[in-house]
Design a protein around this motif. Structure first.
Motif, PDB file in Angstrom:
ATOM      1  N   THR A  21       0.840  -1.208   0.000  1.00 25.10           N
ATOM      2  CA  THR A  21       0.000   0.000   0.000  1.00 25.10           C
ATOM      3  C   THR A  21       0.869   1.250   0.000  1.00 25.10           C
ATOM      4  OG1 THR A  21      -1.721  -1.181   1.249  1.00 25.10           O
ATOM      5  CG2 THR A  21      -1.832   1.228   1.213  1.00 25.10           C
ATOM      6  N   ALA A  22       1.884   1.257   0.864  1.00 29.86           N
ATOM      7  CA  ALA A  22       2.777   2.418   0.956  1.00 29.86           C
ATOM      8  C   ALA A  22       3.482   2.672  -0.371  1.00 29.86           C
ATOM      9  CB  ALA A  22       3.803   2.190   2.066  1.00 29.86           C
ATOM     10  N   TYR A  23       3.882   1.596  -1.044  1.00 26.15           N
ATOM     11  CA  TYR A  23       4.617   1.760  -2.293  1.00 26.15           C
ATOM     12  C   TYR A  23       3.727   2.313  -3.401  1.00 26.15           C
ATOM     13  CZ  TYR A  23       8.049  -1.067   0.182  1.00 26.15           C
ATOM     14  OH  TYR A  23       8.946  -1.541   1.113  1.00 26.15           O
ATOM     15  N   LEU A  24       2.480   1.880  -3.457  1.00 29.28           N
ATOM     16  CA  LEU A  24       1.563   2.459  -4.450  1.00 29.28           C
ATOM     17  C   LEU A  24       1.360   3.951  -4.200  1.00 29.28           C
ATOM     18  CD1 LEU A  24      -1.234  -0.245  -4.918  1.00 29.28           C
ATOM     19  CD2 LEU A  24       0.652   0.306  -6.473  1.00 29.28           C
ATOM     20  N   ILE A  25       1.185   4.322  -2.938  1.00 29.91           N
ATOM     21  CA  ILE A  25       1.023   5.739  -2.595  1.00 29.91           C
ATOM     22  C   ILE A  25       2.289   6.509  -2.955  1.00 29.91           C
ATOM     23  CG2 ILE A  25       0.734   7.383  -0.696  1.00 29.91           C
ATOM     24  CD1 ILE A  25      -0.920   5.204   0.744  1.00 29.91           C
ATOM     25  N   GLY A  26       3.432   5.959  -2.555  1.00 25.65           N
ATOM     26  CA  GLY A  26       4.702   6.646  -2.762  1.00 25.65           C
ATOM     27  C   GLY A  26       5.068   6.815  -4.225  1.00 25.65           C
ATOM     28  N   ASN A  74      -8.475   6.217  -0.113  1.00 32.34           N
ATOM     29  CA  ASN A  74      -7.704   7.251   0.581  1.00 32.34           C
ATOM     30  C   ASN A  74      -7.762   7.061   2.098  1.00 32.34           C
ATOM     31  OD1 ASN A  74      -6.030   9.509   0.676  1.00 32.34           O
ATOM     32  ND2 ASN A  74      -7.762  10.930   0.845  1.00 32.34           N
ATOM     33  N   LEU A  75      -7.540   5.830   2.552  1.00 33.58           N
ATOM     34  CA  LEU A  75      -7.680   5.505   3.969  1.00 33.58           C
ATOM     35  C   LEU A  75      -6.439   5.841   4.794  1.00 33.58           C
ATOM     36  CD1 LEU A  75      -9.475   2.025   3.697  1.00 33.58           C
ATOM     37  CD2 LEU A  75     -10.496   4.274   4.137  1.00 33.58           C
ATOM     38  N   THR A  76      -5.327   6.086   4.127  1.00 30.67           N
ATOM     39  CA  THR A  76      -4.100   6.331   4.873  1.00 30.67           C
ATOM     40  C   THR A  76      -3.132   7.122   4.010  1.00 30.67           C
ATOM     41  OG1 THR A  76      -2.346   5.242   6.157  1.00 30.67           O
ATOM     42  CG2 THR A  76      -3.009   4.174   4.112  1.00 30.67           C
ATOM     43  N   ASN A  77      -1.955   7.454   4.585  1.00 32.65           N
ATOM     44  CA  ASN A  77      -0.901   8.100   3.816  1.00 32.65           C
ATOM     45  C   ASN A  77       0.396   7.310   3.959  1.00 32.65           C
ATOM     46  OD1 ASN A  77       0.557   9.021   6.228  1.00 32.65           O
ATOM     47  ND2 ASN A  77      -1.074  10.539   6.442  1.00 32.65           N
ATOM     48  N   PHE A  78       1.430   7.743   3.264  1.00 39.48           N
ATOM     49  CA  PHE A  78       2.675   6.984   3.187  1.00 39.48           C
ATOM     50  C   PHE A  78       3.284   6.750   4.570  1.00 39.48           C
ATOM     51  CE2 PHE A  78       7.326   6.759   2.630  1.00 39.48           C
ATOM     52  CZ  PHE A  78       7.417   5.694   1.752  1.00 39.48           C
ATOM     53  N   ILE A  79       3.422   7.814   5.349  1.00 35.67           N
ATOM     54  CA  ILE A  79       4.067   7.706   6.664  1.00 35.67           C
ATOM     55  C   ILE A  79       3.216   6.893   7.622  1.00 35.67           C
ATOM     56  CG2 ILE A  79       4.683   9.024   8.733  1.00 35.67           C
ATOM     57  CD1 ILE A  79       6.828   9.039   6.582  1.00 35.67           C
ATOM     58  N   GLN A  80       1.920   7.124   7.625  1.00 32.35           N
ATOM     59  CA  GLN A  80       1.045   6.403   8.560  1.00 32.35           C
ATOM     60  C   GLN A  80       1.081   4.901   8.306  1.00 32.35           C
ATOM     61  OE1 GLN A  80      -3.292   6.938   8.269  1.00 32.35           O
ATOM     62  NE2 GLN A  80      -3.345   7.171  10.493  1.00 32.35           N
ATOM     63  N   ILE A  81       1.045   4.501   7.046  1.00 36.36           N
ATOM     64  CA  ILE A  81       0.970   3.074   6.753  1.00 36.36           C
ATOM     65  C   ILE A  81       2.294   2.364   7.055  1.00 36.36           C
ATOM     66  CG2 ILE A  81       1.595   3.278   4.299  1.00 36.36           C
ATOM     67  CD1 ILE A  81      -0.969   0.840   5.836  1.00 36.36           C
ATOM     68  N   ILE A  82       3.442   2.994   6.783  1.00 38.55           N
ATOM     69  CA  ILE A  82       4.692   2.302   7.112  1.00 38.55           C
ATOM     70  C   ILE A  82       4.950   2.345   8.620  1.00 38.55           C
ATOM     71  CG2 ILE A  82       5.708   2.602   4.831  1.00 38.55           C
ATOM     72  CD1 ILE A  82       7.502   4.768   5.953  1.00 38.55           C
ATOM     73  N   GLY A  83       4.423   3.368   9.307  1.00 39.97           N
ATOM     74  CA  GLY A  83       4.528   3.409  10.760  1.00 39.97           C
ATOM     75  C   GLY A  83       3.726   2.296  11.406  1.00 39.97           C
ATOM     76  N   ILE A  84       2.504   2.099  10.927  1.00 40.12           N
ATOM     77  CA  ILE A  84       1.648   1.016  11.429  1.00 40.12           C
ATOM     78  C   ILE A  84       2.282  -0.338  11.132  1.00 40.12           C
ATOM     79  CG2 ILE A  84      -0.581  -0.146  11.112  1.00 40.12           C
ATOM     80  CD1 ILE A  84      -1.775   2.642  10.510  1.00 40.12           C
ATOM     81  N   THR A  85       2.752  -0.488   9.900  1.00 40.30           N
ATOM     82  CA  THR A  85       3.358  -1.758   9.487  1.00 40.30           C
ATOM     83  C   THR A  85       4.591  -2.087  10.316  1.00 40.30           C
ATOM     84  OG1 THR A  85       2.562  -1.415   7.231  1.00 40.30           O
ATOM     85  CG2 THR A  85       4.328  -3.015   7.534  1.00 40.30           C
ATOM     86  N   GLY A  86       5.462  -1.098  10.496  1.00 42.15           N
ATOM     87  CA  GLY A  86       6.670  -1.323  11.283  1.00 42.15           C
ATOM     88  C   GLY A  86       6.366  -1.683  12.721  1.00 42.15           C
ATOM     89  N   SER A  87       5.439  -0.948  13.343  1.00 36.59           N
ATOM     90  CA  SER A  87       5.118  -1.181  14.754  1.00 36.59           C
ATOM     91  C   SER A  87       4.529  -2.568  14.968  1.00 36.59           C
ATOM     92  CB  SER A  87       4.134  -0.121  15.251  1.00 36.59           C
ATOM     93  OG  SER A  87       4.705   1.165  15.198  1.00 36.59           O
ATOM     94  N   PHE A  88       3.550  -2.943  14.139  1.00 41.07           N
ATOM     95  CA  PHE A  88       2.863  -4.224  14.338  1.00 41.07           C
ATOM     96  C   PHE A  88       3.684  -5.406  13.828  1.00 41.07           C
ATOM     97  CE2 PHE A  88      -0.845  -1.432  14.788  1.00 41.07           C
ATOM     98  CZ  PHE A  88      -1.428  -1.976  15.912  1.00 41.07           C
ATOM     99  N   ALA A  89       4.049  -5.371  12.549  1.00 42.80           N
ATOM    100  CA  ALA A  89       4.769  -6.512  11.975  1.00 42.80           C
ATOM    101  C   ALA A  89       6.145  -6.673  12.622  1.00 42.80           C
ATOM    102  CB  ALA A  89       4.900  -6.336  10.469  1.00 42.80           C
ATOM    103  N   GLY A  90       6.879  -5.576  12.742  1.00 47.32           N
ATOM    104  CA  GLY A  90       8.197  -5.651  13.352  1.00 47.32           C
ATOM    105  C   GLY A  90       8.132  -6.041  14.817  1.00 47.32           C
ATOM    106  N   GLY A  91       7.163  -5.482  15.525  1.00 46.81           N
ATOM    107  CA  GLY A  91       7.017  -5.795  16.937  1.00 46.81           C
ATOM    108  C   GLY A  91       6.653  -7.248  17.181  1.00 46.81           C
ATOM    109  N   ILE A  92       5.698  -7.757  16.424  1.00 43.38           N
ATOM    110  CA  ILE A  92       5.281  -9.164  16.569  1.00 43.38           C
ATOM    111  C   ILE A  92       6.450 -10.099  16.250  1.00 43.38           C
ATOM    112  CG2 ILE A  92       3.809 -10.978  15.598  1.00 43.38           C
ATOM    113  CD1 ILE A  92       1.666  -8.767  15.192  1.00 43.38           C
ATOM    114  N   ASP A  93       7.166  -9.809  15.162  1.00 38.58           N
ATOM    115  CA  ASP A  93       8.307 -10.655  14.792  1.00 38.58           C
ATOM    116  C   ASP A  93       9.370 -10.648  15.887  1.00 38.58           C
ATOM    117  OD1 ASP A  93       7.004 -11.156  12.451  1.00 38.58           O
ATOM    118  OD2 ASP A  93       8.356  -9.993  11.175  1.00 38.58           O
TER     119      ASP A  93
END
Length: 375
Positions: free
Chosen positions: A96-101, A307-326
């Motif tokens: 999602t972030a890459y399409l926006i970016g 238009n549910l999110t923006n570039f920074i918000q989506i990679i922030g969410i992804t990093g926090s959840f996916a990175g944190g769980i891993d």
């Protein structure tokens, strides 16, 4: 160092350094460079230990798996399901972030609405994922090397430009102190490369520890220099995709170089992650190729169109959840693997109970903070 060690280091660096670097200067500029520098160092060290933990898990296991496989082996089927969910969250967030970016970067070059370019990018990249025109051989390694060279070139050009001003680095906003967390963690994620690194180090697996140390620390230095150079030029006005604002201040050549680089980085990352998710649906869940492709590519497009999110918000969410769980799963796996002793590892870390508890606390707090920002 032997050839396999160099290749393993390059593999980890190439996996870590990707399109996530484009969002680092923005979040750091919003908190202040000095605070951002501290966060890069702290999160970089946390991810270094996470990677070392994973490396020991890999070496303690006779067979080779990916994260979900190791999670099932040491923590059970529920852990495998959690690892799979984390993978899906991470990939969908990144796509999602890459399409926006890509849309925003091409809009900067051709001055049309970003959504048009996001849709165009979807059509081209999803076609590549569907047709199976997969990158061959060591192309991922090549792409990683090219990205590092371009990132450093942009950083050097910015650092030595007349626009660079140390005053831009003096801004501090304590209210935004936690804002960079998810984006920085997203930019550092690369543990998926470690099982491959084990295979690349043929002669002496003890070199895996050295490779992880070097491969994890070099991105820390590159990110600090890149953030310093960009924020030093654009300051508090740094754009979410940092290359856009940088190009606007440093002229047409930088607009062209920086934004084409951004498109290149995000496109190659989209294809690599798209293949990974499509193949997971095909091989792990036995879904038809076309359905696997649909499930992979269309959810990110829908999020962009709505238009549910923006570039920074989506990679922030992804990093926090996916990175944190891993990170939490890897720590728990290491604790269990040390007790199971399937094979004697080539390196064994000390104080893993204390360090692991600190890592789990950091990752849990990051997830809770992200949940709080979404409520």
């Amino acid at each position: 160092m032997v050839k396999g060690v160099y290749k393993a280091i390059a593999t980890l660096i190439g996996t870590i350094i990707g399109a996530g670097v484009l969002g680092l200067p923005y979040v750091i500029s919003q908190a202040g460079f000095n605070l951002g520098l501290i966060l890069i160092l702290l999160i970089g060290i946390a991810v270094l230990f996470m990677n070392l933990f994973y490396g020991e898990v890999v070496l303690r296991t006779k067979t080779t798996h990916q994260l979900a496989g190791y999670a099932e082996k040491y923590l059970g089927k529920k852990a495998k399901a959690i690892a799979t969910i984390s993978l899906i969250i991470g990939i969908y967030g990144a796509l999602t972030a890459y399409l926006i970016g890509i849309g925003q970067s091409l809009s900067e070059l051709f001055h049309l609405h970003p959504l048009l370019f996001s849709i165009l990018a979807f059509l081209i990249l999803s076609f590549v994922v569907h047709r199976g025109i997969k990158t061959l051989g060591n192309s991922e390694l090549t792409f990683g090397s090219v990205m590092v060279v371009i990132i450093l070139s942009i950083a050097f050009f910015s650092f030595f430009s007349s626009r660079f001003d140390l005053q831009n680095l003096s801004y501090i906003n304590l209210k935004n102190i936690f804002l960079p967390y998810g984006v920085i963690l997203f930019a550092f994620l690369g543990a998926t490369a470690i099982p491959q690194m084990r295979e690349e180090i043929i002669r002496d697996k003890v070199d895996l520890k050295k490779s992880i140390l070097i491969g994890s620390l070099i991105p820390v230095l590159i990110y600090i220099f890149f953030a310093l150079s960009v924020v030093g030029v654009t300051g508090i006005n740094t754009t979410q995709i940092s290359t856009i604002g940088l190009g606007e201040l440093l002229g047409y050549k930088m607009i062209l170089l920086a934004n084409l680089f951004a498109v290149f980085a995000m496109s190659t990352s989209f294809i690599a992650l798209g293949f990974a998710l499509k193949e997971m649906y095909m091989y792990d869940y036995r879904l038809h190729k076309d359905l696997s492709w649909t499930l992979t590519c269309f959810p990110p497009l829908i999020i962009v169109l709505l238009n549910l999110t923006n570039f920074i918000q989506i990679i922030g969410i992804t990093g926090s959840f996916a990175g944190g769980i891993d990170g939490i799963l890897i720590t728990l796996m290491l604790w269990k693997a040390k007790k199971k002793k399937e094979r004697e590892p080539e390196y064994s870390l000390k104080f893993t109970k204390i360090i692991g508890a600190i890592l789990i606390l950091i990752f849990m707090l990051g997830i809770l903070y992200q949940i709080k920002t979404l409520i």
